[in-house]
Write a protein that holds these residues in place. Structure first.
Motif, PDB file in Angstrom:
ATOM      1  N   CYS A  50       6.732   2.476  -5.302  1.00  0.00           N
ATOM      2  CA  CYS A  50       5.406   2.343  -4.329  1.00  0.00           C
ATOM      3  C   CYS A  50       4.652   3.601  -4.764  1.00  0.00           C
ATOM      4  CB  CYS A  50       5.853   2.688  -2.672  1.00  0.00           C
ATOM      5  SG  CYS A  50       4.374   2.730  -1.728  1.00  0.00           S
ATOM      6  N   LEU A  63       2.030  -1.524  -1.391  1.00  0.00           N
ATOM      7  CA  LEU A  63       1.949  -1.878  -0.110  1.00  0.00           C
ATOM      8  C   LEU A  63       3.267  -2.869  -0.079  1.00  0.00           C
ATOM      9  CD1 LEU A  63       0.941  -1.196   2.561  1.00  0.00           C
ATOM     10  CD2 LEU A  63      -0.777  -3.287   2.019  1.00  0.00           C
ATOM     11  N   ALA A  66       6.348  -0.838   0.050  1.00  0.00           N
ATOM     12  CA  ALA A  66       6.271  -0.269   1.256  1.00  0.00           C
ATOM     13  C   ALA A  66       6.905  -0.997   2.444  1.00  0.00           C
ATOM     14  CB  ALA A  66       5.125   0.684   1.883  1.00  0.00           C
ATOM     15  N   GLY A  67       6.318  -2.140   2.366  1.00  0.00           N
ATOM     16  CA  GLY A  67       6.813  -3.247   3.536  1.00  0.00           C
ATOM     17  C   GLY A  67       8.375  -3.630   3.343  1.00  0.00           C
ATOM     18  N   CYS A  70      10.006  -0.972   4.688  1.00  0.00           N
ATOM     19  CA  CYS A  70      10.218  -1.338   6.412  1.00  0.00           C
ATOM     20  C   CYS A  70      11.208  -2.272   6.818  1.00  0.00           C
ATOM     21  CB  CYS A  70       8.784  -1.880   6.707  1.00  0.00           C
ATOM     22  SG  CYS A  70       7.678  -0.534   6.722  1.00  0.00           S
ATOM     23  N   ASN A  88       4.328   5.431   4.010  1.00  0.00           N
ATOM     24  CA  ASN A  88       3.979   4.732   2.869  1.00  0.00           C
ATOM     25  C   ASN A  88       3.061   3.778   2.923  1.00  0.00           C
ATOM     26  OD1 ASN A  88       5.570   6.652   1.006  1.00  0.00           O
ATOM     27  ND2 ASN A  88       7.086   5.517   1.057  1.00  0.00           N
ATOM     28  N   VAL A  89       3.362   3.069   4.006  1.00  0.00           N
ATOM     29  CA  VAL A  89       2.013   1.999   4.434  1.00  0.00           C
ATOM     30  C   VAL A  89       1.010   2.533   4.782  1.00  0.00           C
ATOM     31  CG1 VAL A  89       1.956   0.233   6.056  1.00  0.00           C
ATOM     32  CG2 VAL A  89       4.176   0.313   5.252  1.00  0.00           C
ATOM     33  N   CYS A  92      -0.776   3.759   1.243  1.00  0.00           N
ATOM     34  CA  CYS A  92      -1.490   2.781   0.656  1.00  0.00           C
ATOM     35  C   CYS A  92      -2.771   2.166   1.597  1.00  0.00           C
ATOM     36  CB  CYS A  92      -0.678   1.515   0.611  1.00  0.00           C
ATOM     37  SG  CYS A  92       0.939   1.980  -0.447  1.00  0.00           S
ATOM     38  N   ASN A  93      -2.545   2.232   2.858  1.00  0.00           N
ATOM     39  CA  ASN A  93      -3.890   1.595   3.472  1.00  0.00           C
ATOM     40  C   ASN A  93      -4.937   2.742   3.521  1.00  0.00           C
ATOM     41  OD1 ASN A  93      -3.600  -1.061   4.906  1.00  0.00           O
ATOM     42  ND2 ASN A  93      -1.626  -0.257   5.541  1.00  0.00           N
ATOM     43  N   TYR A 105      -0.596   3.553  11.424  1.00  0.00           N
ATOM     44  CA  TYR A 105       0.953   3.977  10.724  1.00  0.00           C
ATOM     45  C   TYR A 105       1.318   5.196  10.722  1.00  0.00           C
ATOM     46  CZ  TYR A 105       1.439  -1.272   9.629  1.00  0.00           C
ATOM     47  OH  TYR A 105       1.623  -2.591   9.730  1.00  0.00           O
TER      48      TYR A 105
END
Length: 423
Positions: A50, A63, A66-67, A70, A88-89, A92-93, A105
């Motif tokens: 990531c 992303l 990062a998912g 999760c 991390n999510v 990225c956003n 997040y």
């Protein structure tokens, strides 16, 4: 995949990352990820992938990993893992200009990590970046101040470098280019003299671009062009697409300022192409604005209007109010040129409304902050006033010698709405 093969892939990934061969590092870590069995190990490598993808501007791909983090964190019911994955999510956003998601997040990450977590400063840095993207500058500044405090107290040099650069970028947005350069200079001093293979060079490229933007705004085009050339060469060597895009945008702007429109146009187009590829929508708005100015210089007013409207639509989608103001200001001038009085008045009205929403007024003199290049001073609440006006807040009153008067903006907001405390 055998464990020896996995180990070698991990080692090669680390070596490539150290050499700033980010794409090669990602490929090696992807190979290793397939052979790993233990969830904590898979989680750690997904995080590395990531990070490396973000380094080259592949935020959408990042992303995905990062998912994946999760999912692993949820399966392990591990709060620390969840906190890192949510961060991390969020990051990225924020990079993809999904600012509300980034804040959401980040908040979830904060709820899960301990108060003294080393991640705390980075989370506030991410939140600050998201607020800066939506032009909520007071909130952005307050989060940057917290991040800087975390950096100083923990001795985290990287966090201090990144936070100082972000503070500089915020001042650049508000037209205080000297202060921007001071903060960026602090970042560059912390980086020092680096060898070509030093991983921290990626930060130096980012800070140089921020500083060069201020230099360009100050009209020092030759100096800006030279600095941009150096950053561009390094960015191309390491496939740093975000820095490449910003450099191309600056080259185009300088060519336009020098009235070399033939050279400006293809560079704007190249910058727009890369920013579309990596998902930098705020950058796209800026580039479209530059292209619109070029069309106006060529007296192609209809094309200039179309480009500004396209930029405005995108700025509205991501909630970038300052860029929305700039789009409306350009459209107001164009409407005046083509004799569209109704449109001109409408754009003027929207500009006033947006400025009120951003609270972008000096609380002392009442003038719009950032309308002209000028030194600014942030107050402890996060509001900005002109440096020339700040002295009026330090005058002694009613026996309070040496103490500052309260922020005029906060006091005004509180008086308008007694239920709302100062921000």
């Amino acid at each position: 995949m055998g464990q020896n093969v996995v180990k070698k892939a991990l080692e090669r990934g680390e070596m490539f990352y150290t050499q700033q061969r980010f794409d090669d590092a990602v490929e090696e870590w992807k190979k290793a990820l397939k052979g790993l069995k233990k969830p904590p190990e898979k989680f750690a490598i997904a995080g590395k992938i990531c990070s490396a993808l973000c380094d080259v501007g592949k935020y959408r791909d990042a992303l995905t990993y990062a998912g994946e983090q999760c999912e692993i964190a949820n399966s392990q019911k591990d709060a620390a893992m969840k906190s890192e994955a949510f961060f991390n999510v969020a990051f990225c956003n924020e990079r993809s200009c999904e600012f509300s998601k980034a804040i959401s997040y980040s908040r979830q990450s904060q709820l899960l990590h301990p108060e003294k977590s080393p991640m705390n400063g980075y989370v506030h840095l991410c939140i600050g970046g998201a607020y800066a993207g939506t032009s909520e500058f007071s909130k952005a500044w307050n989060n940057y101040v917290i991040a800087m405090g975390e950096a100083k107290s923990s001795g985290d040099k990287v966090l201090e470098i990144l936070t100082s650069a972000k503070m500089g970028a915020l001042f650049c947005c508000l037209g205080d280019y000297e202060t921007c350069n001071a903060y960026c200079g602090n970042s560059l001093d912390l980086l020092g003299d680096l060898m070509d293979d030093d991983p921290s060079l990626k930060y130096k490229r980012q800070v140089t671009v921020c500083s060069t933007t201020a230099v360009k705004k100050m009209g020092r085009y030759t100096e800006a062009m030279d600095a941009c050339e150096d950053a561009m060469q390094l960015a191309m060597r390491h496939n740093d697409r975000p820095v490449q895009a910003r450099c191309l945008f600056m080259f185009a702007d300088i060519h336009r300022k020098r009235n070399d429109l033939e050279r400006a146009t293809p560079r704007y187009e190249s910058a727009l192409s890369i920013m579309s590829e990596i998902g930098d929508r705020l950058g796209q708005v800026e580039v479209l604005g530059g292209m619109a100015k070029t069309a106006a210089c060529q007296r192609d007013y209809q094309k200039a209007i179309e480009l500004n409207e396209k930029a405005l639509e995108l700025a509205t989608k991501i909630g970038g109010k300052l860029e929305m103001v700039r789009c409306h200001a350009r459209l107001q001038l164009l409407s005046e040129v083509v004799g569209e009085d109704v449109h001109m008045r409408r754009h003027s009205s929207v500009i006033k409304q947006l400025l009120q929403e951003m609270d972008l007024f000096c609380g002392v003199c009442g003038e719009v902050v950032g309308q002209v290049p000028e030194r600014l001073e942030p107050l402890t609440c996060g509001h900005f006033v002109h440096a020339r006006c700040a002295v009026h807040l330090a005058r002694s009153t009613m026996g309070r010698s040496g103490k500052r008067r309260p922020c005029p903006a906060c006091r005004k907001n509180a008086s308008l709405n007694p239920a709302q405390p100062p921000t």
